[in-house]
Motif scaffolding. Sequence first.
Motif, short mmCIF file in Angstrom:
data_model
loop_
_atom_site.label_atom_id
_atom_site.label_comp_id
_atom_site.label_asym_id
_atom_site.label_seq_id
_atom_site.Cartn_x
_atom_site.Cartn_y
_atom_site.Cartn_z
N LYS A 179 15.64 71.77 23.23
CA LYS A 179 16.72 72.04 24.18
C LYS A 179 17.75 70.91 24.26
CE LYS A 179 13.98 75.05 27.12
NZ LYS A 179 13.39 75.24 28.44
N LEU A 180 17.29 69.66 24.20
CA LEU A 180 18.22 68.54 24.28
C LEU A 180 19.19 68.56 23.10
CD1 LEU A 180 19.20 65.94 25.65
CD2 LEU A 180 17.50 64.71 24.30
N ALA A 181 18.66 68.80 21.91
CA ALA A 181 19.52 68.87 20.72
C ALA A 181 20.53 70.01 20.86
CB ALA A 181 18.69 69.05 19.46
N LYS A 182 20.07 71.12 21.37
CA LYS A 182 20.96 72.27 21.56
C LYS A 182 22.08 71.92 22.54
CE LYS A 182 20.99 77.13 22.60
NZ LYS A 182 20.27 78.35 22.48
N LYS A 183 21.73 71.23 23.61
CA LYS A 183 22.73 70.82 24.60
C LYS A 183 23.77 69.87 23.99
CE LYS A 183 21.72 70.59 29.17
NZ LYS A 183 21.16 70.11 30.41
N VAL A 184 23.30 68.95 23.16
CA VAL A 184 24.21 67.99 22.53
C VAL A 184 25.12 68.68 21.53
CG1 VAL A 184 24.33 66.00 20.96
CG2 VAL A 184 22.74 65.98 22.88
N TRP A 185 24.56 69.49 20.64
CA TRP A 185 25.36 70.07 19.55
C TRP A 185 26.28 71.18 20.03
CZ3 TRP A 185 25.63 66.49 16.46
CH2 TRP A 185 24.53 65.78 15.99
N GLU A 186 25.96 71.85 21.13
CA GLU A 186 26.83 72.91 21.63
C GLU A 186 28.06 72.35 22.33
OE1 GLU A 186 24.47 75.50 24.04
OE2 GLU A 186 23.76 76.63 22.31
N ASN A 187 27.97 71.15 22.85
CA ASN A 187 29.10 70.54 23.56
C ASN A 187 29.84 69.60 22.60
OD1 ASN A 187 30.78 68.95 25.18
ND2 ASN A 187 29.36 69.06 26.91
N PRO A 188 31.08 69.95 22.23
CA PRO A 188 31.81 69.12 21.26
C PRO A 188 31.98 67.67 21.71
CG PRO A 188 32.96 71.19 21.63
CD PRO A 188 31.83 71.13 22.62
N LYS A 189 32.09 67.44 23.01
CA LYS A 189 32.25 66.08 23.53
C LYS A 189 30.99 65.25 23.29
CE LYS A 189 32.89 63.95 28.00
NZ LYS A 189 33.17 64.18 29.41
N TYR A 190 29.82 65.81 23.59
CA TYR A 190 28.55 65.10 23.36
C TYR A 190 28.29 64.91 21.88
CZ TYR A 190 27.38 66.12 28.26
OH TYR A 190 27.37 66.20 29.61
N ALA A 191 28.57 65.96 21.09
CA ALA A 191 28.35 65.87 19.65
C ALA A 191 29.22 64.77 19.04
CB ALA A 191 28.64 67.21 18.98
N MET B 27 25.36 70.18 11.97
CA MET B 27 24.82 70.74 13.22
C MET B 27 25.94 70.92 14.23
SD MET B 27 21.32 70.93 13.14
CE MET B 27 20.50 70.42 14.62
N ALA B 28 26.84 69.94 14.34
CA ALA B 28 27.95 70.04 15.28
C ALA B 28 28.86 71.22 14.93
CB ALA B 28 28.75 68.74 15.30
N GLU B 29 29.08 71.44 13.64
CA GLU B 29 29.91 72.57 13.22
C GLU B 29 29.21 73.91 13.47
OE1 GLU B 29 30.71 71.74 9.12
OE2 GLU B 29 32.32 70.34 9.59
N ASN B 30 27.92 73.97 13.20
CA ASN B 30 27.19 75.23 13.30
C ASN B 30 26.89 75.66 14.73
OD1 ASN B 30 27.06 75.51 10.53
ND2 ASN B 30 25.10 74.46 10.36
N HIS B 31 26.79 74.73 15.66
CA HIS B 31 26.29 75.07 16.99
C HIS B 31 27.31 74.97 18.11
CE1 HIS B 31 22.22 75.56 15.62
NE2 HIS B 31 22.35 74.45 14.91
N ARG B 32 28.52 74.58 17.82
CA ARG B 32 29.47 74.43 18.92
C ARG B 32 29.78 75.78 19.55
NH1 ARG B 32 34.64 71.30 17.32
NH2 ARG B 32 35.46 72.21 19.22
#
Length: 150
Positions: free
Chosen positions: A66-78, A132-137
Amino acid sequence: MKAAKSIFHYLSYVQYPFIIIGVYYAYKPLIFELDTFWDDFNKVLVFLGLGISLSTLQDTKKVQHKLAKKVWENPKYARAFLIYLFSLIVIVVLFGLYSLLLATDEHLQEISSGIIVFGVGLIGMLKAGIEMAENHRKDPIIPETQATDI
Protein backbone atom coordinates in the motif's frame (compact mmCIF):
# COMPACT_ATOMS: atom_id res chain seq x y z
CA MET A 1 6.78 -10.57 -25.21
CA LYS A 2 4.59 -11.53 -22.27
CA ALA A 3 6.62 -14.72 -21.74
CA ALA A 4 9.88 -12.76 -21.52
CA LYS A 5 8.32 -10.38 -18.99
CA SER A 6 7.16 -13.34 -16.93
CA ILE A 7 10.62 -14.93 -17.03
CA PHE A 8 12.25 -11.71 -15.82
CA HIS A 9 9.62 -11.34 -13.11
CA TYR A 10 10.37 -14.82 -11.77
CA LEU A 11 14.10 -14.24 -12.17
CA SER A 12 13.73 -11.21 -9.88
CA TYR A 13 13.05 -13.61 -6.99
CA VAL A 14 16.74 -14.56 -7.10
CA GLN A 15 17.27 -11.24 -5.28
CA TYR A 16 16.34 -12.84 -1.95
CA PRO A 17 19.28 -15.27 -1.72
CA PHE A 18 21.66 -12.41 -2.55
CA ILE A 19 20.12 -10.21 0.14
CA ILE A 20 20.29 -13.05 2.67
CA ILE A 21 23.96 -13.60 1.83
CA GLY A 22 24.54 -9.84 2.25
CA VAL A 23 22.86 -9.89 5.66
CA TYR A 24 25.00 -12.90 6.64
CA TYR A 25 28.18 -10.96 5.83
CA ALA A 26 26.82 -7.94 7.71
CA TYR A 27 26.53 -9.97 10.94
CA LYS A 28 29.54 -12.26 10.39
CA PRO A 29 32.13 -9.91 11.95
CA LEU A 30 29.91 -9.39 14.98
CA ILE A 31 29.44 -13.12 15.56
CA PHE A 32 32.82 -14.57 14.62
CA GLU A 33 35.71 -12.13 14.34
CA LEU A 34 36.14 -8.43 13.71
CA ASP A 35 39.43 -8.92 11.85
CA THR A 36 37.63 -9.35 8.53
CA PHE A 37 35.25 -6.41 8.97
CA TRP A 38 36.25 -4.44 5.85
CA ASP A 39 36.33 -7.50 3.60
CA ASP A 40 32.92 -8.57 4.90
CA PHE A 41 31.53 -5.04 4.51
CA ASN A 42 32.66 -5.06 0.88
CA LYS A 43 30.81 -8.35 0.39
CA VAL A 44 27.70 -6.85 2.01
CA LEU A 45 27.74 -4.00 -0.50
CA VAL A 46 28.34 -6.33 -3.47
CA PHE A 47 25.56 -8.77 -2.54
CA LEU A 48 23.06 -6.01 -1.70
CA GLY A 49 23.92 -4.27 -4.98
CA LEU A 50 23.31 -7.50 -6.89
CA GLY A 51 20.08 -8.11 -4.96
CA ILE A 52 18.82 -4.61 -5.75
CA SER A 53 19.76 -5.07 -9.41
CA LEU A 54 17.80 -8.31 -9.59
CA SER A 55 14.81 -6.76 -7.83
CA THR A 56 14.47 -4.28 -10.70
CA LEU A 57 13.62 -7.14 -13.07
CA GLN A 58 10.16 -7.50 -11.57
CA ASP A 59 7.04 -6.29 -13.35
CA THR A 60 6.78 -2.54 -12.84
CA LYS A 61 3.05 -2.59 -13.57
CA LYS A 62 2.42 -4.29 -10.23
CA VAL A 63 2.74 -2.67 -6.82
CA GLN A 64 3.98 -4.70 -3.85
CA HIS A 65 2.28 -2.91 -0.95
CA LYS A 66 0.00 0.00 0.00
CA LEU A 67 2.79 2.47 0.79
CA ALA A 68 4.38 1.96 -2.63
CA LYS A 69 0.99 2.40 -4.26
CA LYS A 70 0.45 5.65 -2.37
CA VAL A 71 3.86 6.97 -3.43
CA TRP A 72 3.67 5.99 -7.11
CA GLU A 73 0.08 7.17 -7.62
CA ASN A 74 0.88 10.68 -6.40
CA PRO A 75 3.16 12.48 -8.90
CA LYS A 76 4.45 14.81 -6.16
CA TYR A 77 5.57 11.95 -3.89
CA ALA A 78 6.96 9.95 -6.80
CA ARG A 79 8.99 12.95 -7.99
CA ALA A 80 10.36 13.57 -4.48
CA PHE A 81 11.35 9.91 -4.12
CA LEU A 82 13.02 9.83 -7.54
CA ILE A 83 14.97 13.02 -6.80
CA TYR A 84 16.08 11.56 -3.46
CA LEU A 85 17.11 8.30 -5.15
CA PHE A 86 19.01 10.16 -7.88
CA SER A 87 20.86 12.22 -5.25
CA LEU A 88 21.74 9.07 -3.34
CA ILE A 89 23.06 7.43 -6.51
CA VAL A 90 25.26 10.40 -7.35
CA ILE A 91 26.71 10.44 -3.83
CA VAL A 92 27.29 6.67 -3.68
CA VAL A 93 28.83 6.34 -7.15
CA LEU A 94 31.07 9.41 -6.73
CA PHE A 95 32.19 8.16 -3.32
CA GLY A 96 32.91 4.73 -4.84
CA LEU A 97 34.95 6.26 -7.65
CA TYR A 98 36.80 8.48 -5.19
CA SER A 99 37.53 5.42 -3.03
CA LEU A 100 38.77 3.47 -6.02
CA LEU A 101 40.88 6.14 -7.69
CA LEU A 102 41.97 8.76 -5.18
CA ALA A 103 41.70 7.45 -1.63
CA THR A 104 44.90 6.68 0.22
CA ASP A 105 43.16 4.83 3.04
CA GLU A 106 43.46 1.09 2.43
CA HIS A 107 40.04 0.39 3.97
CA LEU A 108 38.30 2.74 1.51
CA GLN A 109 40.15 1.14 -1.38
CA GLU A 110 39.08 -2.28 -0.09
CA ILE A 111 35.37 -1.43 -0.14
CA SER A 112 35.41 0.72 -3.30
CA SER A 113 34.26 -2.08 -5.62
CA GLY A 114 31.38 -2.89 -3.29
CA ILE A 115 30.32 0.75 -3.18
CA ILE A 116 30.33 0.95 -6.98
CA VAL A 117 28.31 -2.29 -7.36
CA PHE A 118 25.82 -0.96 -4.81
CA GLY A 119 25.54 2.30 -6.77
CA VAL A 120 24.96 0.45 -10.05
CA GLY A 121 22.20 -1.53 -8.33
CA LEU A 122 20.62 1.74 -7.27
CA ILE A 123 20.75 2.97 -10.90
CA GLY A 124 18.61 -0.02 -11.87
CA MET A 125 16.27 0.83 -9.02
CA LEU A 126 15.96 4.40 -10.34
CA LYS A 127 15.01 3.08 -13.78
CA ALA A 128 12.38 0.81 -12.24
CA GLY A 129 11.13 3.71 -10.12
CA ILE A 130 10.69 5.90 -13.19
CA GLU A 131 8.69 3.12 -14.86
CA MET A 132 6.59 2.65 -11.71
CA ALA A 133 5.87 6.39 -11.57
CA GLU A 134 4.76 6.34 -15.22
CA ASN A 135 2.65 3.19 -14.86
CA HIS A 136 0.83 4.04 -11.64
CA ARG A 137 0.13 7.75 -11.65
CA LYS A 138 -3.53 8.66 -11.20
CA ASP A 139 -3.44 11.40 -13.83
CA PRO A 140 -1.79 9.69 -16.81
CA ILE A 141 0.50 11.74 -18.99
CA ILE A 142 -1.16 12.57 -22.29
CA PRO A 143 1.39 12.26 -25.11
CA GLU A 144 1.86 15.38 -27.19
CA THR A 145 0.59 15.22 -30.73
CA GLN A 146 3.44 15.05 -33.16
CA ALA A 147 3.52 17.61 -35.94
CA THR A 148 3.74 16.08 -39.37
CA ASP A 149 4.54 19.18 -41.37
CA ILE A 150 7.82 18.03 -42.87
